[in-house]
Design a protein around this motif. Sequence first.
Motif, short mmCIF file in Angstrom:
data_model
loop_
_atom_site.label_atom_id
_atom_site.label_comp_id
_atom_site.label_asym_id
_atom_site.label_seq_id
_atom_site.Cartn_x
_atom_site.Cartn_y
_atom_site.Cartn_z
N ARG A 1 4.26 0.44 4.85
CA ARG A 1 5.06 1.61 5.67
C ARG A 1 4.72 2.95 4.71
O ARG A 1 4.39 2.94 3.65
CB ARG A 1 6.54 1.51 5.56
CG ARG A 1 6.95 0.24 6.33
CD ARG A 1 8.75 0.22 6.60
NE ARG A 1 9.04 0.08 5.19
CZ ARG A 1 10.39 0.41 4.99
NH1 ARG A 1 11.07 1.18 5.71
NH2 ARG A 1 10.54 0.32 3.56
N VAL A 2 4.72 3.95 5.50
CA VAL A 2 4.69 5.33 4.88
C VAL A 2 5.65 5.54 3.80
O VAL A 2 5.11 6.08 2.53
CB VAL A 2 4.95 6.42 5.92
CG1 VAL A 2 4.77 7.74 5.44
CG2 VAL A 2 3.86 6.49 7.08
N ASN B 1 4.36 3.40 0.70
CA ASN B 1 3.24 4.09 -0.07
C ASN B 1 3.62 5.65 -0.69
O ASN B 1 3.05 5.76 -1.89
CB ASN B 1 2.07 4.49 1.07
CG ASN B 1 1.26 3.44 1.48
OD1 ASN B 1 0.60 3.00 0.88
ND2 ASN B 1 1.48 2.87 2.75
N ARG B 2 4.46 6.21 -0.06
CA ARG B 2 4.98 7.50 -0.69
C ARG B 2 5.58 7.20 -2.22
O ARG B 2 5.47 7.85 -3.21
CB ARG B 2 5.86 8.25 0.27
CG ARG B 2 6.07 9.88 -0.36
CD ARG B 2 6.92 10.43 0.90
NE ARG B 2 8.02 9.83 1.22
CZ ARG B 2 8.29 9.43 2.55
NH1 ARG B 2 7.43 9.95 3.55
NH2 ARG B 2 9.50 8.83 2.73
N ALA B 3 6.28 6.19 -2.03
CA ALA B 3 7.18 5.65 -3.18
C ALA B 3 6.26 5.51 -4.44
O ALA B 3 6.36 5.78 -5.64
CB ALA B 3 8.21 4.57 -2.90
N LEU B 4 5.13 4.68 -3.79
CA LEU B 4 4.25 4.18 -5.09
C LEU B 4 3.54 5.31 -5.74
O LEU B 4 3.30 5.74 -6.95
CB LEU B 4 3.19 3.36 -4.41
CG LEU B 4 3.87 1.94 -4.06
CD1 LEU B 4 2.99 1.14 -3.46
CD2 LEU B 4 4.20 1.06 -5.34
N MET B 5 3.20 6.23 -4.61
CA MET B 5 2.23 7.41 -5.21
C MET B 5 3.42 8.52 -6.29
O MET B 5 2.88 8.83 -7.14
CB MET B 5 1.90 8.19 -4.03
CG MET B 5 0.59 7.55 -3.19
SD MET B 5 0.34 8.58 -1.63
CE MET B 5 -0.69 7.16 -0.89
N LEU C 1 -4.64 2.53 7.01
CA LEU C 1 -5.30 3.87 6.44
C LEU C 1 -4.27 5.08 6.95
O LEU C 1 -4.02 5.75 6.09
CB LEU C 1 -6.81 3.96 7.25
CG LEU C 1 -7.36 5.39 6.86
CD1 LEU C 1 -7.76 5.39 5.42
CD2 LEU C 1 -8.76 5.51 7.69
N LEU C 2 -3.76 4.89 8.09
CA LEU C 2 -2.63 6.01 8.42
C LEU C 2 -1.62 6.25 7.52
O LEU C 2 -1.30 7.20 7.40
CB LEU C 2 -2.44 5.67 10.00
CG LEU C 2 -3.44 5.76 11.07
CD1 LEU C 2 -2.90 5.31 12.51
CD2 LEU C 2 -4.10 7.12 11.17
#
Length: 252
Positions: A178-179, A182-186, A205-206
């Motif tokens: 999920r977005v 991904n955001r948490a990992l970044m 990808l999205l």
Amino acid sequence: MIWIIGGTSDANRLAERIRSEGHRVLISTTTAYGSQLAALQNFEIMEQQLSESDMEQLLTDTAISVVVDASHPFAELVSTQAMAVCARMKRPYLRFEREQVQIAGAHYYPDYDELIETLKQTSGNILLTIGSKNVHRFCPELLDRIVARVLPVSKSLDECQAAGLLAHQLIAMKGRMRVETNRALMEEYLITQLVCKESGEAGGLLEKCQAAQELGIAAHIISRPRLHYPLVFSDPEALVQQLNETLKVLRT
């Protein structure tokens, strides 16, 4: 029998649809992970890295009627080999290709060399989401800046460690995230540069690029190989329709 060149979620969904038409299906994969995914749906599976001669033997021994290539968009070699074998042995070849997704604001590259040269001009941590096979290309020049997200299987981890990455530089996670994930990992890894393949929506990808955009992280995308397929479909139903028509012709 229909031979589906698989190893992707696309291939498994397509195989299920083709089987629902009453066709016998064989899925080939090159990894244990791909085989495990296919096995969940009780398909006939072949786990092997096939050479062209192996493919020819398979077409002969298994009485394959049609080849459906649903391999990953970056599995260039297997697609090239399968097309050549089908042409020589006069077997119909149908390609299923994920629809392409254009990411606004992202930087696209035709190859890794150009991408790496660009990354050398940047600063901050780089999140690689390109699989493990090409991680070594970024080393040793960018080694200290790399965080690689790869499948949680021994082969992927071994390839990253062989390239010089340490445990704190590895994220072993499966599948599309999920977005928010991904955001948490970044954020956790202080990422400033995201590197992806042009793998399409099914490859996540999205979600990756949306998370990067929300955080002001630059997205760098490796473009797909451009192959010339005799017949290519992005709509599963259109491919199944063509498959049925092809089989009718073969039976007459």
